[in-house]
Motif scaffolding. Structure first.
Motif, PDB file in Angstrom:
ATOM      1  N   ARG A 290      -7.595   0.254   2.603  1.00  0.00           N
ATOM      2  CA  ARG A 290      -6.592   1.291   2.351  1.00  0.00           C
ATOM      3  C   ARG A 290      -5.877   1.050   1.025  1.00  0.00           C
TER       4      ARG A 290
ATOM      5  N   GLU B  60       0.588   4.176  -2.804  1.00  0.00           N
ATOM      6  CA  GLU B  60       0.381   5.587  -2.450  1.00  0.00           C
ATOM      7  C   GLU B  60       1.495   6.453  -3.020  1.00  0.00           C
TER       8      GLU B  60
ATOM      9  N   ALA C  49      -5.866   3.483  -2.261  1.00  0.00           N
ATOM     10  CA  ALA C  49      -4.600   3.948  -2.831  1.00  0.00           C
ATOM     11  C   ALA C  49      -4.523   3.607  -4.316  1.00  0.00           C
TER      12      ALA C  49
ATOM     13  N   THR D  64       0.820  -1.215   0.000  1.00  0.00           N
ATOM     14  CA  THR D  64       0.000   0.000   0.000  1.00  0.00           C
ATOM     15  C   THR D  64       0.846   1.254   0.000  1.00  0.00           C
TER      16      THR D  64
END
Length: 410
Positions: free
Chosen positions: A330, A193, A334, A189
């Motif tokens: 999450r 990002e 992202a 992740t």
């Protein structure tokens, strides 16, 4: 990881070299090439074809390092395109003085003998300092026109490649992690990002194109030199370019000209995010996709790296898993952000095409062309053909739309 990337010719600057490319070949034997290449705009104005035909036929055996082979490739690519396009009509026969060494250098570097993205961008700049992301510290080495417009157009791409240099390691690391059990969601992740932030930074650099690149100068003076011999029938090259190797030996070649579509970086972003741009026929295996075909125009090690990255799957595969935990949620967010950023980047590319190609094609150029042939041709549907030999808007819109669609995970 560092050794793996090094084996694919990838440096801390990504697909750019570790240090500045050579500004000239050190062996004085190659001075005849350099004398023209370093003053190319003047030769184009006052007889490039005569100058090329007076060149001696030089051997490539005195080229030693990778840097020297790359410099030779850049020089010969620029000389060949200047020779072809600097006239009232394009010249379809490339003389042995250029074709023979160009074929040998191209074979050594696993590239086609044409002005590729590698020749015009990756290996055609110099930087004051070691930070290739700083546009104001960059300058081009070879130029057809000597204009700020041409230089700025090239250097924007250099800065973009350098800006994304660090994300390549993260992408590869994340793809490797997706195969581990259990998978480290945090590592993956974080990489996704950072990828989104990186694409945003690339978009900001692309916005700077307007600062010093004049649309009319680019379209009418710079762009014609970038074209190859593929799909250029209407421009006067129905068979492409004949590479005359002397004594009646030679071969007609239809090769795509230089295009940002030949950037390994852009294809890596698509691979990482799992965006497939193939048409239905291409996906069914009826023919090679454009994205597969332009890999032939990338340096061999970079081409192999894309194949390796593709073999690892994509981050989309993980993002599509059911959201059962906070970590999965999450990651999905992202991924969606990163893909939307890529869609925004492609939208900006379309805007640049409109400003620098579509609109200028409809405006009268009042400056004297001084014998420069035109490579701006239209398809049967009255659509402009790019220097890479494709219909511009339909291809770019399809790529944009598929990217946008991929951001909606459902």
């Amino acid at each position: 990881m560092a050794k793996l990337l090094e084996s694919f010719g990838i440096t801390r600057n990504g697909f750019l070299p570790e240090g500045n490319p050579l500004e000239m070949l050190p062996d004085s034997y190659y001075e005849p090439w350099e004398a023209i290449a370093q003053n190319l705009p003047d030769f184009i104005q006052h007889g490039i074809r005569e100058a090329v035909t007076r060149l001696p036929l030089l051997s490539t055996e005195r080229l030693c390092s990778d840097e020297e082979w790359r410099r030779a490739y850049v020089v010969l690519a620029y000389l060949s395109h200047a020779y072809i396009w600097a006239g009232e009509k394009p010249e379809e026969i490339l003389p042995p003085q250029i074709s023979v060494p160009f074929l040998r250098v191209s074979k050594h570097l696993e590239l086609p003998p044409v002005l590729t993205y590698a020749a015009a961008d990756l290996w055609n700049f110099s930087c004051v300092g070691v930070d290739f992301t700083k546009l104001e510290s960059l300058r081009t080495l070879c130029s057809f026109t000597g204009t700020e417009t041409e230089s700025w157009f090239v250097l924007i791409s250099v800065a973009i490649e350098a800006t994304a240099g660090g994300i390549i390691t993260q992408i590869l690391n994340a793809l490797h992690h997706t195969h581990r059990k259990p998978m480290n969601y945090r590592v993956v992740t974080d990489a996704v990002e950072d990828l989104g932030h990186c694409i945003h930074s690339i978009s900001e650099l692309l916005d700077r194109m307007y600062e010093r690149c004049d649309p009319m100068v680019f379209y009418h003076q710079v762009r014609p030199f970038l074209a190859g011999g593929k799909n250029m029938e209407a421009a006067g090259l129905p068979r492409g370019i004949f590479f005359d190797e002397g004594c009646g030996v030679g071969k007609w070649r239809q090769l795509r000209g230089g295009s940002n579509g030949q950037s390994s970086l852009i294809q890596l972003l698509d691979i990482a995010l799992g965006i497939d741009h193939g048409t239905d026929a291409e996906l069914a295996g009826a023919r090679r996709s454009f994205h597969d075909e332009v890999r032939d125009y990338m340096p061999g090690p970079h081409r192999r790296f894309l194949s390796y990255a593709n073999s690892l799957g994509s981050l989309r595969d993980i993002a599509l898993l059911p959201c059962m935990t906070v970590e999965q949620h999450r990651l999905r967010c992202a991924y969606s952000v990163a893909t939307k950023e890529l869609g925004i980047l492609r939208n900006k590319h379309l805007q640049i095409v409109a400003k620098y190609i579509i609109l200028p094609s409809k405006r009268l150029w009042t400056e004297p062309r001084k014998g420069l042939a035109s490579a701006s041709v239209f398809s049967e549907n009255n659509e402009l053909t790019g220097t890479g030999g494709t219909s511009l808007l339909p291809f770019l819109k399809m790529a944009r739309d598929k990217t946008t669609l991929a951001s909606h995970l459902g």
